[in-house]
Design a protein around this motif. Sequence first.
Motif, PDB file in Angstrom:
ATOM      1  N   LEU A  34      -4.774  25.620  -0.351  1.00 49.77           N
ATOM      2  CA  LEU A  34      -3.382  26.703  -0.041  1.00 49.77           C
ATOM      3  C   LEU A  34      -3.875  27.499   1.079  1.00 49.77           C
ATOM      4  O   LEU A  34      -4.765  28.117   1.105  1.00 49.77           O
ATOM      5  N   ASN A  35      -2.807  27.386   2.064  1.00 50.57           N
ATOM      6  CA  ASN A  35      -2.829  28.195   3.044  1.00 50.57           C
ATOM      7  C   ASN A  35      -2.124  29.506   2.843  1.00 50.57           C
ATOM      8  O   ASN A  35      -1.194  29.472   2.515  1.00 50.57           O
ATOM      9  N   VAL A  36      -2.958  30.662   3.063  1.00 46.72           N
ATOM     10  CA  VAL A  36      -2.290  32.075   2.689  1.00 46.72           C
ATOM     11  C   VAL A  36      -2.063  32.544   4.100  1.00 46.72           C
ATOM     12  O   VAL A  36      -2.944  33.065   4.773  1.00 46.72           O
ATOM     13  N   VAL A  37      -0.931  32.361   4.513  1.00 46.80           N
ATOM     14  CA  VAL A  37      -0.643  32.375   5.972  1.00 46.80           C
ATOM     15  C   VAL A  37      -0.647  33.582   6.279  1.00 46.80           C
ATOM     16  O   VAL A  37      -1.052  34.022   7.519  1.00 46.80           O
ATOM     17  N   THR A  81      -3.080  32.451  -5.341  1.00 47.05           N
ATOM     18  CA  THR A  81      -3.772  31.270  -5.374  1.00 47.05           C
ATOM     19  C   THR A  81      -4.566  30.668  -6.692  1.00 47.05           C
ATOM     20  O   THR A  81      -4.417  29.397  -7.029  1.00 47.05           O
ATOM     21  N   VAL A  82      -4.998  31.450  -7.235  1.00 46.52           N
ATOM     22  CA  VAL A  82      -5.586  31.194  -8.583  1.00 46.52           C
ATOM     23  C   VAL A  82      -4.489  30.982  -9.687  1.00 46.52           C
ATOM     24  O   VAL A  82      -4.730  29.964 -10.221  1.00 46.52           O
ATOM     25  N   ARG A  83      -3.597  31.777  -9.610  1.00 46.31           N
ATOM     26  CA  ARG A  83      -2.392  31.351 -10.597  1.00 46.31           C
ATOM     27  C   ARG A  83      -1.550  30.004 -10.257  1.00 46.31           C
ATOM     28  O   ARG A  83      -1.521  29.161 -11.155  1.00 46.31           O
ATOM     29  N   ASP A 104       1.471  26.028   0.941  1.00 43.85           N
ATOM     30  CA  ASP A 104       1.510  27.252   1.919  1.00 43.85           C
ATOM     31  C   ASP A 104       1.619  28.434   0.914  1.00 43.85           C
ATOM     32  O   ASP A 104       2.808  28.193   0.070  1.00 43.85           O
ATOM     33  N   ILE A 105       1.079  29.512   0.918  1.00 41.87           N
ATOM     34  CA  ILE A 105       1.438  30.879   0.116  1.00 41.87           C
ATOM     35  C   ILE A 105       1.763  31.993   1.287  1.00 41.87           C
ATOM     36  O   ILE A 105       0.831  32.121   2.073  1.00 41.87           O
ATOM     37  N   ASP A 106       2.850  32.411   1.378  1.00 43.32           N
ATOM     38  CA  ASP A 106       3.123  33.753   1.961  1.00 43.32           C
ATOM     39  C   ASP A 106       2.627  34.816   1.793  1.00 43.32           C
ATOM     40  O   ASP A 106       2.484  35.239   0.816  1.00 43.32           O
TER      41      ASP A 106
END
Length: 106
Positions: A34-37, A81-83, A104-106
């Motif tokens: 997961l990209n944490v942008v 990201t864990v959720r 992706d996570i904003d």
Amino acid sequence: GFMELGETVADGALRETVEEAGARIELQGLFTMLNVVRVGQVHLFYRARMLDISLDPGPETIEARLFLEHEIPWDEIAFRTVRVTLKHFFDCRRAGGYPLHCGDID
């Protein structure tokens, strides 16, 4: 956690699992990327098999315990990201397969 210089992603996952939860595991494969942008990070999560059910969390961890799906305190999970990863895991377990999830996570 974060990787140390000179370690592989898998080695980092094993080390962090021991440091944070004191769990003895066998990695089974990359499960989510997961990209944490907004913070310029990439979070990688592996599936793993516990070799036993004992936990011995390190000093950075207040508490570690095992939960059934319906017992998970979803609103208390610190990292989105864990959720997301846990939700993918339970959906995949019901479906009977564990493909790699990227997003992706904003």
